[in-house]
Design a protein around this motif. Structure first.
Motif, short mmCIF file in Angstrom:
data_model
loop_
_atom_site.label_atom_id
_atom_site.label_comp_id
_atom_site.label_asym_id
_atom_site.label_seq_id
_atom_site.Cartn_x
_atom_site.Cartn_y
_atom_site.Cartn_z
N SER A 3 27.48 -72.81 32.67
CA SER A 3 28.77 -72.19 32.94
C SER A 3 28.64 -71.14 34.03
O SER A 3 27.68 -70.37 34.05
N PHE A 4 29.61 -71.13 34.92
CA PHE A 4 29.66 -70.17 36.01
C PHE A 4 30.79 -69.16 35.80
O PHE A 4 31.14 -68.43 36.72
N SER A 5 31.32 -69.13 34.60
CA SER A 5 32.46 -68.30 34.28
C SER A 5 32.15 -67.38 33.11
O SER A 5 31.47 -67.76 32.16
N ASN A 6 32.70 -66.16 33.18
CA ASN A 6 32.55 -65.23 32.06
C ASN A 6 33.21 -65.75 30.79
O ASN A 6 32.99 -65.22 29.70
N ASP A 7 34.05 -66.78 30.93
CA ASP A 7 34.69 -67.38 29.76
C ASP A 7 33.66 -67.94 28.77
O ASP A 7 33.97 -68.15 27.60
N CYS A 8 32.45 -68.15 29.25
CA CYS A 8 31.42 -68.70 28.37
C CYS A 8 31.06 -67.72 27.25
O CYS A 8 30.53 -68.12 26.21
N TYR A 9 31.37 -66.44 27.45
CA TYR A 9 31.08 -65.47 26.40
C TYR A 9 31.89 -65.75 25.14
O TYR A 9 31.52 -65.32 24.05
N SER A 10 33.01 -66.46 25.30
CA SER A 10 33.82 -66.80 24.14
C SER A 10 33.19 -67.90 23.30
O SER A 10 33.60 -68.14 22.16
N GLY A 11 32.22 -68.58 23.89
CA GLY A 11 31.59 -69.70 23.19
C GLY A 11 32.28 -71.02 23.43
O GLY A 11 31.83 -72.05 22.95
#
Length: 125
Positions: free
Chosen positions: A99-107
């Protein structure tokens, strides 16, 4: 985007171990998270484990906690999944993703945009 190539799948008996590897090719410097996902026949794909590449923190789905370990090499170009005490319910195709997005922190798996081709893990009882 990067190209991801998994290896290390196979067939083992219940209680056995396997180590999956995922080699990343391309510019890996912008990867924020990497993760392992799996999909069993007739089931939805689920996240198994993920790692935040800069800080090294990890998260696991409850069903694998204490049995699986996600890690990366120092160059952050290879991702690993050490699987121990394997169970028949771990049988699935395992995918590596980046993932290249901080959205990955959401799982959320929808934050992952680069995917490998998958490697089969089969655990027999």
């Amino acid at each position: 985007q990067v190209q991801l190539v998994e290896s290390g799948g196979g067939s083992v008996q219940s209680g056995g171990s396997l180590r999956l590897s995922c080699a990343a090719f391309g510019y890996t410097g912008s990867i924020i998270c990497m993760g392992w996902f799996r999909q069993a026949p007739g089931k939805q794909r689920e996240g198994v484990a993920s790692i935040y590449t800069d800080v090294g923190s990890t998260r696991y789905v409850d069903s694998v906690k204490g049995r699986f370990t996600i890690s990366q090499n120092n160059a952050k170009s290879t991702l690993y999944l050490q699987m121990t005490s394997l169970k028949p319910e771990d049988t699935a195709t395992y995918y590596c993703a980046a993932s290249f997005s901080n959205d990955c922190y959401s799982g959320s798996q929808f934050a992952y945009t680069s995917w490998g081709q998958g490697t089969q893990v089969t655990v027999s009882s």
